[in-house]
Scaffold this motif. Structure first.
Motif, PDB file in Angstrom:
ATOM      1  N   GLY A 196       0.820  -1.202   0.000  1.00 42.56           N
ATOM      2  CA  GLY A 196       0.000   0.000   0.000  1.00 42.56           C
ATOM      3  C   GLY A 196       0.855   1.252   0.000  1.00 42.56           C
ATOM      4  N   GLU A 197       1.957   1.209   0.748  1.00 44.49           N
ATOM      5  CA  GLU A 197       2.899   2.333   0.775  1.00 44.49           C
ATOM      6  C   GLU A 197       3.538   2.537  -0.593  1.00 44.49           C
ATOM      7  OE1 GLU A 197       3.712   4.467   3.074  1.00 44.49           O
ATOM      8  OE2 GLU A 197       2.978   3.653   4.971  1.00 44.49           O
ATOM      9  N   ILE A 223      -4.622  -1.128   2.262  1.00 47.64           N
ATOM     10  CA  ILE A 223      -5.514  -0.012   1.979  1.00 47.64           C
ATOM     11  C   ILE A 223      -5.479   1.023   3.100  1.00 47.64           C
ATOM     12  CG2 ILE A 223      -7.932   0.650   1.657  1.00 47.64           C
ATOM     13  CD1 ILE A 223      -6.569  -0.592  -0.811  1.00 47.64           C
ATOM     14  N   ALA A 224      -5.325   0.565   4.343  1.00 45.67           N
ATOM     15  CA  ALA A 224      -5.180   1.523   5.452  1.00 45.67           C
ATOM     16  C   ALA A 224      -3.911   2.349   5.269  1.00 45.67           C
ATOM     17  CB  ALA A 224      -5.158   0.775   6.782  1.00 45.67           C
ATOM     18  N   ALA A 228      -3.989   6.390   4.556  1.00 44.78           N
ATOM     19  CA  ALA A 228      -3.319   7.305   5.483  1.00 44.78           C
ATOM     20  C   ALA A 228      -2.439   8.296   4.736  1.00 44.78           C
ATOM     21  CB  ALA A 228      -2.488   6.506   6.484  1.00 44.78           C
ATOM     22  N   ARG A 229      -1.839   7.832   3.648  1.00 44.15           N
ATOM     23  CA  ARG A 229      -0.978   8.702   2.854  1.00 44.15           C
ATOM     24  C   ARG A 229      -1.785   9.575   1.890  1.00 44.15           C
ATOM     25  NH1 ARG A 229       4.012   6.548   1.415  1.00 44.15           N
ATOM     26  NH2 ARG A 229       4.054   8.220  -0.159  1.00 44.15           N
ATOM     27  N   MET A 230      -2.913   9.037   1.402  1.00 40.30           N
ATOM     28  CA  MET A 230      -3.682   9.736   0.376  1.00 40.30           C
ATOM     29  C   MET A 230      -5.153   9.771   0.775  1.00 40.30           C
ATOM     30  SD  MET A 230      -1.755   8.505  -3.043  1.00 40.30           S
ATOM     31  CE  MET A 230      -1.913  10.167  -3.668  1.00 40.30           C
ATOM     32  N   VAL A 235     -11.194   4.734  -1.601  1.00 43.94           N
ATOM     33  CA  VAL A 235     -10.650   3.418  -1.259  1.00 43.94           C
ATOM     34  C   VAL A 235     -11.725   2.536  -0.642  1.00 43.94           C
ATOM     35  CG1 VAL A 235      -8.276   4.237  -0.933  1.00 43.94           C
ATOM     36  CG2 VAL A 235      -9.865   4.258   1.004  1.00 43.94           C
ATOM     37  N   LEU A 236     -11.441   1.227  -0.651  1.00 47.20           N
ATOM     38  CA  LEU A 236     -12.358   0.246  -0.070  1.00 47.20           C
ATOM     39  C   LEU A 236     -11.569  -0.931   0.475  1.00 47.20           C
ATOM     40  CD1 LEU A 236     -15.170  -1.121   0.376  1.00 47.20           C
ATOM     41  CD2 LEU A 236     -14.961  -2.014  -1.950  1.00 47.20           C
TER      42      LEU A 236
END
Length: 339
Positions: A196-197, A223-224, A228-230, A235-236
């Motif tokens: 995700g990062e 996704i978390a 957090a970044r975007m 998101v889902l």
């Protein structure tokens, strides 16, 4: 002679109780009327353009969903091919858009040299002539593979796509470059938050107008990390879906939408959708006001179920204004367009 109270005093408590009951009844009826009107979709009409269509993995080979689980090799279960396209290739995405898709979904994996490629499986054996995990190979290795090598409609008697998929595994950069102004949904197949990062690192290089055309979904952890970044990206994940809908069920009758439902991509199974306040179009409109897209998926939300036929299409709510998940954009788009 017995002592009696005046008539008006005898009647007083009864009269008051009746008045209280009448007030309670009026309040109850008024509240019921408010809830009904406030959540009735006949007040939220369609603009006449029909729903948006979301093509799962582009225009792809389909398969029987019965008994399919996350580790099932679906390339061994495909129906007799009706078109030449392979899922998650640029050619399949272009064919989906040409057929009438408004949004195309694709899957991503990360390579050994930290490139993001478009491919469904963690392992290569099911679909390709490669072996091992995608994460164990460089991009150059993956470019040499045939992504259609192991597709068979007849349990191995024939492999109609062998030789046609060599070099067709694209990178995410190539997909976005091929469709610079189209809506895309990115499926993060890993449960690893570092992926995700990595996706966030890439998306952060894009201009705001491009990010507005993108959404992402996948495992809770990646996704978390991405969200957090975007925080403005739609998101889902299962955790997001549960948090949003449980809170909405509690307060949605008022017309309120919880903040946790902002900037989301909600995939609503048709089996449960009618229990949501304002379903269908009031719900869709409320979520759209929060920057959230609503997609209806077929059945109870099982493995990749979509609205893929005329019978499926007839099950959609009248005048539905959200988005529709489909595995057969070539069949469904004409139904939408002639409605």
């Amino acid at each position: 002679m017995p002592v009696t109270l005046p008539d008006q005093l005898q009647r007083g408590p009864v009269t008051r109780r009746r008045r209280v009951l009448r007030v309670l009844l009026a309040c109850t009826l008024g509240l019921a009327a408010f809830v009904y009107v406030n959540n009735s979709s006949w007040l939220a009409g369609s603009d006449g353009g029909g729903p948006l269509l979301l093509a799962h993995r582009g225009l792809a080979q389909t398969f029987d969903l019965a008994g399919v689980e996350n580790d099932t090799c679906t390339a061994e279960l495909i129906h007799q091919p009706e078109h030449p396209y392979l899922e998650n290739t640029i050619e399949s995405m272009r064919a989906a858009f040409d057929a009438g898709a408004d949004i195309v979904e694709f899957d991503i994996q990360v390579t050994m040299d930290d490139r993001i490629v478009v491919f469904h499986d963690h392992q290569l054996e099911c679909r390709t002539n490669g072996t091992g995990r995608v994460r164990e190979h460089t991009l150059a290795d993956l470019r040499r593979l045939d992504v259609g090598y192991n597709y068979t409609p007849d349990r191995g008697a024939s492999y109609p796509f062998r030789g046609t998929g060599v070099g067709l595994m694209p990178t995410i950069e190539e997909v976005l470059a091929a469709f610079p102004d189209r809506e895309l949904l990115i499926d993060v197949k890993s449960g690893d938050p570092t992926e995700g990062e990595m996706l966030a690192d890439y998306l952060a290089t894009l201009p705001a107008e491009r990010l507005a055309t993108l959404s992402a979904y996948g495992g809770d952890e990646p996704i978390a990390a991405l969200s957090a970044r975007m925080p403005r990206l739609r998101v889902l994940s299962k955790a997001i879906m549960k948090d949003c809908l449980l809170r909405y069920i509690a307060v949605g009758w008022t017309g309120s939408v919880p903040d946790v439902c902002e900037h989301r991509e909600l995939h609503i199974p048709e089996a449960y959708a009618p229990y949501l306040w304002g379903w269908p179009n009031k719900f869709v409109d409320r979520m759209a006001d929060k920057g959230t897209r609503v997609v209806i998926v077929a059945g109870d939300g099982g493995f990749s179920e979509g609205f893929d036929s005329a019978d499926d299409w007839r099950r959609l709510p009248d005048g539905f204004t959200g988005s529709v998940w489909t595995n057969r954009i070539d069949r469904v788009a004409p139904l939408r367009d002639k409605a």
